[in-house]
Motif scaffolding. Structure first.
Motif, mmCIF file in Angstrom:
data_model
loop_
_atom_site.group_PDB
_atom_site.id
_atom_site.type_symbol
_atom_site.label_atom_id
_atom_site.label_comp_id
_atom_site.label_asym_id
_atom_site.label_seq_id
_atom_site.Cartn_x
_atom_site.Cartn_y
_atom_site.Cartn_z
ATOM 1 N N SER A 183 0.847 -1.195 0.000
ATOM 2 C CA SER A 183 0.000 0.000 0.000
ATOM 3 C C SER A 183 0.880 1.242 0.000
ATOM 4 N N PRO A 184 0.387 2.327 -0.570
ATOM 5 C CA PRO A 184 -0.833 2.380 -1.365
ATOM 6 C C PRO A 184 -0.620 1.743 -2.737
ATOM 7 N N ALA A 185 -1.689 1.531 -3.461
ATOM 8 C CA ALA A 185 -1.572 0.982 -4.806
ATOM 9 C C ALA A 185 -0.962 2.011 -5.748
ATOM 10 N N SER A 186 -1.271 3.260 -5.520
ATOM 11 C CA SER A 186 -0.692 4.325 -6.328
ATOM 12 C C SER A 186 -0.487 5.556 -5.464
ATOM 13 N N LEU A 187 0.452 6.378 -5.893
ATOM 14 C CA LEU A 187 0.827 7.560 -5.106
ATOM 15 C C LEU A 187 1.325 8.627 -6.065
ATOM 16 N N VAL A 188 0.806 9.836 -5.896
ATOM 17 C CA VAL A 188 1.245 10.966 -6.711
ATOM 18 C C VAL A 188 1.881 12.001 -5.794
ATOM 19 N N LEU A 189 3.076 12.402 -6.113
ATOM 20 C CA LEU A 189 3.813 13.372 -5.308
ATOM 21 C C LEU A 189 4.253 14.546 -6.158
ATOM 22 N N GLN A 190 4.503 15.642 -5.481
ATOM 23 C CA GLN A 190 5.199 16.748 -6.115
ATOM 24 C C GLN A 190 6.690 16.532 -5.887
ATOM 25 N N GLU A 191 7.454 16.967 -6.855
ATOM 26 C CA GLU A 191 8.904 16.835 -6.744
ATOM 27 C C GLU A 191 9.395 17.394 -5.406
ATOM 28 N N ALA A 192 10.333 16.668 -4.796
ATOM 29 C CA ALA A 192 10.962 17.019 -3.518
ATOM 30 C C ALA A 192 10.170 16.522 -2.306
ATOM 31 N N GLU A 193 8.939 16.064 -2.505
ATOM 32 C CA GLU A 193 8.201 15.485 -1.387
ATOM 33 C C GLU A 193 8.771 14.102 -1.053
ATOM 34 N N MET A 199 9.101 -11.109 -0.784
ATOM 35 C CA MET A 199 9.581 -11.835 0.378
ATOM 36 C C MET A 199 9.986 -13.246 -0.052
ATOM 37 N N GLU A 200 10.899 -13.810 0.697
ATOM 38 C CA GLU A 200 11.300 -15.198 0.467
ATOM 39 C C GLU A 200 10.452 -16.083 1.363
ATOM 40 N N ARG A 201 9.861 -17.092 0.760
ATOM 41 C CA ARG A 201 8.913 -17.904 1.527
ATOM 42 C C ARG A 201 9.568 -19.124 2.182
ATOM 43 N N SER A 202 10.683 -19.550 1.658
ATOM 44 C CA SER A 202 11.286 -20.766 2.193
ATOM 45 C C SER A 202 12.782 -20.534 2.378
ATOM 46 N N ASN A 203 13.541 -21.596 2.490
ATOM 47 C CA ASN A 203 14.953 -21.440 2.790
ATOM 48 C C ASN A 203 15.826 -21.227 1.569
ATOM 49 N N TYR A 204 15.226 -21.020 0.421
ATOM 50 C CA TYR A 204 16.018 -20.606 -0.720
ATOM 51 C C TYR A 204 15.412 -19.348 -1.277
ATOM 52 N N ASN A 205 15.915 -18.914 -2.414
ATOM 53 C CA ASN A 205 15.658 -17.526 -2.794
ATOM 54 C C ASN A 205 14.423 -17.303 -3.642
ATOM 55 N N VAL A 206 13.455 -18.219 -3.616
ATOM 56 C CA VAL A 206 12.227 -17.987 -4.365
ATOM 57 C C VAL A 206 11.487 -16.826 -3.733
ATOM 58 N N LEU A 207 11.179 -15.836 -4.532
ATOM 59 C CA LEU A 207 10.532 -14.624 -4.049
ATOM 60 C C LEU A 207 9.066 -14.590 -4.416
ATOM 61 N N TYR A 208 8.272 -14.048 -3.499
ATOM 62 C CA TYR A 208 6.849 -13.821 -3.743
ATOM 63 C C TYR A 208 6.612 -12.330 -3.656
ATOM 64 N N PHE A 209 5.944 -11.795 -4.677
ATOM 65 C CA PHE A 209 5.843 -10.352 -4.868
ATOM 66 C C PHE A 209 4.475 -9.799 -4.491
ATOM 67 N N GLY A 210 4.485 -8.543 -4.050
ATOM 68 C CA GLY A 210 3.252 -7.792 -3.916
ATOM 69 C C GLY A 210 2.836 -7.235 -5.266
ATOM 70 N N SER A 211 1.702 -6.554 -5.273
ATOM 71 C CA SER A 211 1.167 -6.001 -6.519
ATOM 72 C C SER A 211 1.834 -4.693 -6.915
ATOM 73 N N GLY A 212 2.597 -4.126 -5.986
ATOM 74 C CA GLY A 212 3.350 -2.928 -6.319
ATOM 75 C C GLY A 212 2.654 -1.631 -5.948
ATOM 76 N N THR A 213 3.457 -0.591 -5.815
ATOM 77 C CA THR A 213 2.959 0.775 -5.653
ATOM 78 C C THR A 213 3.433 1.570 -6.853
ATOM 79 N N LYS A 214 2.484 2.141 -7.577
ATOM 80 C CA LYS A 214 2.832 2.957 -8.731
ATOM 81 C C LYS A 214 3.034 4.393 -8.280
ATOM 82 N N LEU A 215 4.262 4.849 -8.374
ATOM 83 C CA LEU A 215 4.619 6.203 -7.927
ATOM 84 C C LEU A 215 4.750 7.129 -9.125
ATOM 85 N N THR A 216 4.080 8.260 -9.036
ATOM 86 C CA THR A 216 4.217 9.311 -10.040
ATOM 87 C C THR A 216 4.705 10.573 -9.347
ATOM 88 N N VAL A 217 5.824 11.085 -9.803
ATOM 89 C CA VAL A 217 6.365 12.323 -9.245
ATOM 90 C C VAL A 217 6.224 13.414 -10.296
#
Lengths: 109, 115
Positions: A7-17, A89-107
């Motif tokens: 979270s958030p799914a998307s975020l809009v910022l002004q430059e320098a924020e 995040m890694e779910r087990s004892n090796y490096n398999v990663l499980y991903f979130g849906s991401g945050t789309k940032l617009t500056v």
């Protein structure tokens, strides 16, 4: 079941924020990695932070494993920071990663 | 270091045709992963090799999908009888696989479009 929530799914910022991106996990993990991706671009590793606080330039990640969460702080955002930030995040004892849906940032200028 | 190399970058296949995707991991990396990325599902793990041996293919669709790693310098993902729902960006990644806390590096991906 979505094991990694961002979270958030998307975020809009002004430059320098500043930006604060959140990530939570449904199960315990011992590896957390933050990635950045432009549309059509490669997944770029930003910070590898299994626990505690790590900093790289304007990026700071804080991971609290026992609370199953991690955050990514971007200070003094720049237009070129625009893109999608993915937590994994890694779910087990090796490096398999499980991903979130991401945050789309617009500056914006 | 050219990073993880994937070819082709784009592939268009007709429904029912076969598609083979190639990956060259970073030299010296013993772990190779395949992921799939779509707008709807996001990034999904498919399969994982360590020292060329298949370790975990729990994310692979049971039919039509197969992956091989015939030598340490390349891996292939083959999709037989492609369907429109197979359209996605297929990502290959590699790591040193030193156990816990090892950074993973991704290629640019192959965009597969099934028409």
């Amino acid at each position: 079941e979505q094991q990694v929530q961002q979270s958030p799914a998307s975020l809009v910022l002004q430059e320098a924020e500043n930006a604060e991106l959140q990530c939570s996990f449904s199960i315990f993990t011992n590896q957390v990695q933050w990635f950045y991706q432009r549309p059509g671009g490669r997944l770029v590793s930003l910070l590898y932070n299994p626990s505690g606080t790590k900093q790289s330039g304007r990026l700071t990640s804080t991971t609290v494993i026992k609370e199953r969460r991690s955050s990514l702080h971007i200070s003094s955002s720049q237009i070129t920071d625009s893109g999608t930030y993915l937590c994994a995040m890694e779910r087990s004892n090796y490096n398999v990663l499980y991903f979130g849906s991401g945050t789309k940032l617009t500056v914006e200028p | 270091n050219a990073g993880v190399i994937q070819t082709p970058r784009h592939k268009v296949t007709g429904k029912g045709q076969e598609a083979t995707l190639w990956c060259e991991p970073i030299s010296g990396h013993s772990a190779v992963f395949w992921y799939r990325q779509t707008i709807v599902q996001g990034l999904e793990f498919l399969t994982y090799f360590r020292n060329q041996a298949p370790i975990d293919d729990s994310g692979m669709p049971k039919e039509r999908f197969s992956a091989q790693m015939p030598n340490q310098s390349h891996s292939t993902l083959k999709i037989q009888s492609t369907q429109p729902q197979d359209s996605a960006v297929y990502l290959c990644a590699s790591s040193l696989d030193l156990g816990e806390n090892t950074e993973v590096f991704f290629g640019k991906g192959t965009r597969l479009t099934v028409v």
